[in-house]
Design a protein around this motif. Sequence first.
Motif, PDB file in Angstrom:
ATOM      1  N   GLU A 229      31.222 -20.474  32.284  1.00 33.93           N
ATOM      2  CA  GLU A 229      32.222 -21.359  32.875  1.00 33.93           C
ATOM      3  C   GLU A 229      31.585 -22.579  33.524  1.00 33.93           C
ATOM      4  O   GLU A 229      32.151 -23.679  33.505  1.00 33.93           O
ATOM      5  CB  GLU A 229      33.052 -20.584  33.905  1.00 33.93           C
ATOM      6  CG  GLU A 229      33.978 -19.554  33.270  1.00 33.93           C
ATOM      7  CD  GLU A 229      34.665 -18.685  34.300  1.00 33.93           C
ATOM      8  OE1 GLU A 229      35.831 -18.321  34.056  1.00 33.93           O
ATOM      9  OE2 GLU A 229      34.045 -18.359  35.334  1.00 33.93           O
TER      10      GLU A 229
ATOM     11  N   ASP B  14      33.560 -26.144  23.418  1.00 33.46           N
ATOM     12  CA  ASP B  14      34.942 -26.372  23.848  1.00 33.46           C
ATOM     13  C   ASP B  14      35.791 -26.862  22.674  1.00 33.46           C
ATOM     14  O   ASP B  14      36.934 -26.415  22.483  1.00 33.46           O
ATOM     15  CB  ASP B  14      34.992 -27.405  24.971  1.00 33.46           C
ATOM     16  CG  ASP B  14      34.320 -26.922  26.252  1.00 33.46           C
ATOM     17  OD1 ASP B  14      33.946 -25.731  26.315  1.00 33.46           O
ATOM     18  OD2 ASP B  14      34.157 -27.737  27.169  1.00 33.46           O
TER      19      ASP B  14
ATOM     20  N   GLN C 179      39.105 -25.001  21.096  1.00 31.73           N
ATOM     21  CA  GLN C 179      40.428 -25.617  21.057  1.00 31.73           C
ATOM     22  C   GLN C 179      40.967 -25.754  19.638  1.00 31.73           C
ATOM     23  O   GLN C 179      42.182 -25.837  19.434  1.00 31.73           O
ATOM     24  CB  GLN C 179      40.356 -26.978  21.755  1.00 31.73           C
ATOM     25  CG  GLN C 179      40.127 -26.841  23.255  1.00 31.73           C
ATOM     26  CD  GLN C 179      39.496 -28.065  23.895  1.00 31.73           C
ATOM     27  OE1 GLN C 179      39.629 -29.169  23.372  1.00 31.73           O
ATOM     28  NE2 GLN C 179      38.813 -27.872  25.021  1.00 31.73           N
TER      29      GLN C 179
ATOM     30  N   THR D 259      45.384 -19.643  22.167  1.00 32.52           N
ATOM     31  CA  THR D 259      45.489 -20.360  23.448  1.00 32.52           C
ATOM     32  C   THR D 259      44.153 -20.629  24.114  1.00 32.52           C
ATOM     33  O   THR D 259      44.105 -21.337  25.124  1.00 32.52           O
ATOM     34  CB  THR D 259      46.358 -19.550  24.426  1.00 32.52           C
ATOM     35  OG1 THR D 259      45.747 -18.262  24.644  1.00 32.52           O
ATOM     36  CG2 THR D 259      47.768 -19.372  23.874  1.00 32.52           C
ATOM     37  N   GLY D 260      43.060 -20.090  23.582  1.00 38.54           N
ATOM     38  CA  GLY D 260      41.758 -20.269  24.220  1.00 38.54           C
ATOM     39  C   GLY D 260      41.291 -21.710  24.185  1.00 38.54           C
ATOM     40  O   GLY D 260      41.427 -22.395  23.170  1.00 38.54           O
ATOM     41  N   GLN D 261      40.731 -22.156  25.301  1.00 43.73           N
ATOM     42  CA  GLN D 261      40.260 -23.532  25.422  1.00 43.73           C
ATOM     43  C   GLN D 261      38.742 -23.646  25.547  1.00 43.73           C
ATOM     44  O   GLN D 261      38.186 -24.702  25.282  1.00 43.73           O
ATOM     45  CB  GLN D 261      40.907 -24.190  26.646  1.00 43.73           C
ATOM     46  CG  GLN D 261      42.423 -24.283  26.579  1.00 43.73           C
ATOM     47  CD  GLN D 261      42.869 -25.188  25.452  1.00 43.73           C
ATOM     48  OE1 GLN D 261      42.602 -26.388  25.442  1.00 43.73           O
ATOM     49  NE2 GLN D 261      43.563 -24.611  24.463  1.00 43.73           N
ATOM     50  N   ARG D 262      38.076 -22.551  25.948  1.00 37.73           N
ATOM     51  CA  ARG D 262      36.631 -22.582  26.114  1.00 37.73           C
ATOM     52  C   ARG D 262      36.056 -21.207  25.758  1.00 37.73           C
ATOM     53  O   ARG D 262      36.774 -20.205  25.743  1.00 37.73           O
ATOM     54  CB  ARG D 262      36.223 -22.914  27.559  1.00 37.73           C
ATOM     55  CG  ARG D 262      36.711 -24.250  28.094  1.00 37.73           C
ATOM     56  CD  ARG D 262      35.961 -24.608  29.374  1.00 37.73           C
ATOM     57  NE  ARG D 262      34.553 -24.901  29.092  1.00 37.73           N
ATOM     58  CZ  ARG D 262      33.562 -24.691  29.958  1.00 37.73           C
ATOM     59  NH1 ARG D 262      33.805 -24.143  31.148  1.00 37.73           N
ATOM     60  NH2 ARG D 262      32.324 -25.002  29.635  1.00 37.73           N
TER      61      ARG D 262
ATOM     62  N   THR E 120      34.579 -18.712  27.278  1.00 38.32           N
ATOM     63  CA  THR E 120      34.285 -18.087  28.567  1.00 38.32           C
ATOM     64  C   THR E 120      34.948 -16.723  28.631  1.00 38.32           C
ATOM     65  O   THR E 120      35.853 -16.416  27.845  1.00 38.32           O
ATOM     66  CB  THR E 120      34.795 -18.932  29.748  1.00 38.32           C
ATOM     67  OG1 THR E 120      36.229 -18.904  29.755  1.00 38.32           O
ATOM     68  CG2 THR E 120      34.311 -20.374  29.656  1.00 38.32           C
TER      69      THR E 120
ATOM     70  N   ARG F 106      36.920 -15.432  31.014  1.00 39.87           N
ATOM     71  CA  ARG F 106      38.321 -15.451  31.435  1.00 39.87           C
ATOM     72  C   ARG F 106      39.234 -15.998  30.355  1.00 39.87           C
ATOM     73  O   ARG F 106      40.339 -15.500  30.129  1.00 39.87           O
ATOM     74  CB  ARG F 106      38.458 -16.255  32.732  1.00 39.87           C
ATOM     75  CG  ARG F 106      38.314 -15.394  33.988  1.00 39.87           C
ATOM     76  CD  ARG F 106      38.531 -16.205  35.254  1.00 39.87           C
ATOM     77  NE  ARG F 106      37.295 -16.821  35.698  1.00 39.87           N
ATOM     78  CZ  ARG F 106      36.683 -16.525  36.851  1.00 39.87           C
ATOM     79  NH1 ARG F 106      37.208 -15.617  37.651  1.00 39.87           N
ATOM     80  NH2 ARG F 106      35.569 -17.128  37.198  1.00 39.87           N
ATOM     81  N   GLU F 107      38.796 -17.062  29.675  1.00 43.43           N
ATOM     82  CA  GLU F 107      39.600 -17.625  28.588  1.00 43.43           C
ATOM     83  C   GLU F 107      39.796 -16.587  27.485  1.00 43.43           C
ATOM     84  O   GLU F 107      40.896 -16.432  26.947  1.00 43.43           O
ATOM     85  CB  GLU F 107      38.929 -18.872  28.026  1.00 43.43           C
ATOM     86  CG  GLU F 107      39.025 -20.084  28.912  1.00 43.43           C
ATOM     87  CD  GLU F 107      40.382 -20.776  28.834  1.00 43.43           C
ATOM     88  OE1 GLU F 107      41.097 -20.607  27.831  1.00 43.43           O
ATOM     89  OE2 GLU F 107      40.723 -21.494  29.800  1.00 43.43           O
TER      90      GLU F 107
ATOM     91  N   THR G  20      43.524 -14.657  26.132  1.00 42.90           N
ATOM     92  CA  THR G  20      44.177 -14.777  24.825  1.00 42.90           C
ATOM     93  C   THR G  20      44.761 -13.455  24.345  1.00 42.90           C
ATOM     94  O   THR G  20      45.625 -13.434  23.464  1.00 42.90           O
ATOM     95  CB  THR G  20      43.194 -15.281  23.755  1.00 42.90           C
ATOM     96  OG1 THR G  20      42.191 -14.277  23.509  1.00 42.90           O
ATOM     97  CG2 THR G  20      42.538 -16.588  24.185  1.00 42.90           C
TER      98      THR G  20
END
Length: 396
Positions: A26, A34, A38, A368-371, A373, A375-376, A380
Amino acid sequence: MRFAVVILDGASGEPLDAYGGRTTLEAAKTPHLDALAQAGAVGLARNVPIGMEPSSNVACTSILGYDPADYPIGRGALELSALGVELKEGQVALRVNLTHVTPQGIMHSYSTDNISSEDGHALGDELKAALDDETFTLYKGTGFRLYLVVNGHPALMDTRFEGAHNFADMPVAEHRPQGPEAQLIRDYEARAKAVLLASPVNARRRREGRLPATDVFAFWPGVRPDSLVDFSALYGRQAGLNSGVDLLNGIAQLAGIRRYRFTGVTDGPDNDYAAQGEGALAMLAHNDVVFIHVEAPDAEGHDGNIEGKRLAVEAIDREVISRLRGYAAKRPLRILALPDHPTPVLTKRHTSDPVPFVLAGPGIAPNTGQRLTEREAQGTGLLIDPGHLLLQELLR
């Protein structure tokens, strides 16, 4: 279509106060990862089946598309295969680390500060000259890694060992081998300690202000491995692999995966990431699937180096992922990037938790994941369990 798998060894971990409660992934600046996240799918993969040791042996076998439960190959034997050594019946191979233990008996460095292969080999030669006999034969690997082949003591497979990297900053006396044949290895380690104490190589390292190797620790026993099913027969595609460590090269050797060596690719923070990125492109010219394994984040995690681990992740993004994205802009390429297992810097040892992955390229629907990491990936709701099925998703 080509396929690239980037293994950021040990890159995932736990929240850190130094990063305001963020993990290394993170906190790292990773614009190329990234962008993949995306455009593609982010999720979690359980590379270490429940009940199995959270080692790269298990986790990387999963990433290469093999169920580690089907191939319980002792890691010592697996790594030794990278050197072209074939074990005979009745022989057991163990991994041996050159380590630095304080006078108070505390494990200060499981790798003697990531000792160079040049010095590691020189110390290995001293140990071989003094200790090789009809029972013990020592082989030299990469950096701090040595391998001990023991004749006539099969009960070593039932002896309990603990990897030197698992008891950093702890008393070594509490982590010695236990069970049948434990005394055999303890005696060998004691004799090795005496050789290292008198070592000219260590004397030079002391003069240079470097850590000397004071002890060896043996662990990860294995016997003659049954070869993995050939990768091309299993998946119908030719594969290539680049790594700076013996383990991955050993897996490749057994699986019929082409092994590539590029100048500057190492097992530590001195890795030439640009050379590894250029090497990935060279492998793509001759293989359907390429595996790029980068050891540095794991090495920094074991050393408790918070900033070093972050910088390693950023270097992989900048020099390896960026080049793969450049290739993908011109030719069809799917990219899978993930750690094999977590190596939290505070505990300095592996865990078996699922790891985040990103899968992107033609035909991969974004979520929906953006990175990339932890938590991301958890957010999802996508979990690949068991993790060895993830390669099938890449190749589907």
